[in-house]
Motif scaffolding. Sequence first.
Motif, PDB file in Angstrom:
ATOM      1  N   GLU A 185       4.969  15.854  13.921  1.00  0.00           N
ATOM      2  CA  GLU A 185       4.710  15.265  12.531  1.00  0.00           C
ATOM      3  C   GLU A 185       5.413  14.654  12.169  1.00  0.00           C
ATOM      4  N   VAL A 186       6.877  14.163  12.326  1.00  0.00           N
ATOM      5  CA  VAL A 186       7.288  13.777  12.001  1.00  0.00           C
ATOM      6  C   VAL A 186       7.096  12.344  13.182  1.00  0.00           C
ATOM      7  N   ALA A 187       6.969  12.171  13.918  1.00  0.00           N
ATOM      8  CA  ALA A 187       6.034  10.777  14.160  1.00  0.00           C
ATOM      9  C   ALA A 187       4.930  10.228  12.957  1.00  0.00           C
ATOM     10  N   ARG A 194       5.623   9.149  10.509  1.00  0.00           N
ATOM     11  CA  ARG A 194       6.305   7.699  10.389  1.00  0.00           C
ATOM     12  C   ARG A 194       4.520   7.043  10.482  1.00  0.00           C
ATOM     13  N   HIS A 195       4.447   6.444  11.550  1.00  0.00           N
ATOM     14  CA  HIS A 195       2.632   6.823  11.787  1.00  0.00           C
ATOM     15  C   HIS A 195       1.948   5.965  10.546  1.00  0.00           C
ATOM     16  N   PHE A 196       2.011   7.357  10.164  1.00  0.00           N
ATOM     17  CA  PHE A 196       0.808   6.476   8.508  1.00  0.00           C
ATOM     18  C   PHE A 196       1.850   6.181   7.401  1.00  0.00           C
ATOM     19  N   SER A 229       3.371   3.630   8.245  1.00  0.00           N
ATOM     20  CA  SER A 229       3.809   2.278   8.738  1.00  0.00           C
ATOM     21  C   SER A 229       2.631   1.470   8.799  1.00  0.00           C
ATOM     22  N   LEU A 230       1.194   2.409   8.468  1.00  0.00           N
ATOM     23  CA  LEU A 230      -0.199   1.723   8.519  1.00  0.00           C
ATOM     24  C   LEU A 230      -0.263   1.619   7.018  1.00  0.00           C
ATOM     25  N   SER A 231       0.562   2.314   6.031  1.00  0.00           N
ATOM     26  CA  SER A 231       0.265   1.982   4.333  1.00  0.00           C
ATOM     27  C   SER A 231       1.555   1.288   3.944  1.00  0.00           C
ATOM     28  N   GLU A 232       1.926   1.321   4.651  1.00  0.00           N
ATOM     29  CA  GLU A 232       2.699  -0.004   3.990  1.00  0.00           C
ATOM     30  C   GLU A 232       2.131  -1.593   4.252  1.00  0.00           C
ATOM     31  N   VAL A 233       1.718  -1.674   5.776  1.00  0.00           N
ATOM     32  CA  VAL A 233       1.142  -2.469   6.555  1.00  0.00           C
ATOM     33  C   VAL A 233      -0.113  -2.759   5.713  1.00  0.00           C
ATOM     34  N   SER A 234      -1.084  -2.395   4.885  1.00  0.00           N
ATOM     35  CA  SER A 234      -1.922  -2.445   4.205  1.00  0.00           C
ATOM     36  C   SER A 234      -1.881  -2.862   2.602  1.00  0.00           C
ATOM     37  N   ALA A 235      -0.533  -2.393   2.258  1.00  0.00           N
ATOM     38  CA  ALA A 235       0.140  -2.437   1.098  1.00  0.00           C
ATOM     39  C   ALA A 235      -0.005  -4.126   0.797  1.00  0.00           C
TER      40      ALA A 235
END
Length: 152
Positions: free
Chosen positions: A137-139, A142-144, A146-152
């Motif tokens: 769940e933690v991983a 983090r993955h989601f 990091s994806l939302s940071e990249v798309s922003a």
Amino acid sequence: MRSFAFRYAAPLKQAELAEQEAQRALAALLRKKHIFETQLRDMQETIRDAKSQLGQKLVGPVDLSAIGQVARYAGDSTLRGQHIVQRLAVLGGQIEQAREQLAERTRRRRSFELLRDRDLAEFKRQQRRKETAVLDEVAARRHFASLSEVSA
């Protein structure tokens, strides 16, 4: 994280106490047997000594009262020895029963210990599954993240 609590802890403790009680009972009977055997050996030794003394008294002038005394002592000792042998026979049966009872109580305690070991292993498996689920769940978060940071 919660700790392991064995569901049959009380019966296991009771089985351990019963086994210890059976061990003490067997030990008492074995001590008694040892005492009887020691008494019997001592008696046999004194009878041997008395017969040796009797042989010495027959050399030279014969003292009939001393010979009678030695003979009576040997006879009395033989009778006491026979009583001890009878007690040892009865004690042998009691020892056998005590050993069987100890074996049964040991089996009972061991069965609870095996159940406890199995339950503990299952508890540890469940704990590892829960920890793995939490880590997954933690991983994933983090993955989601990091994806939302990249798309922003």
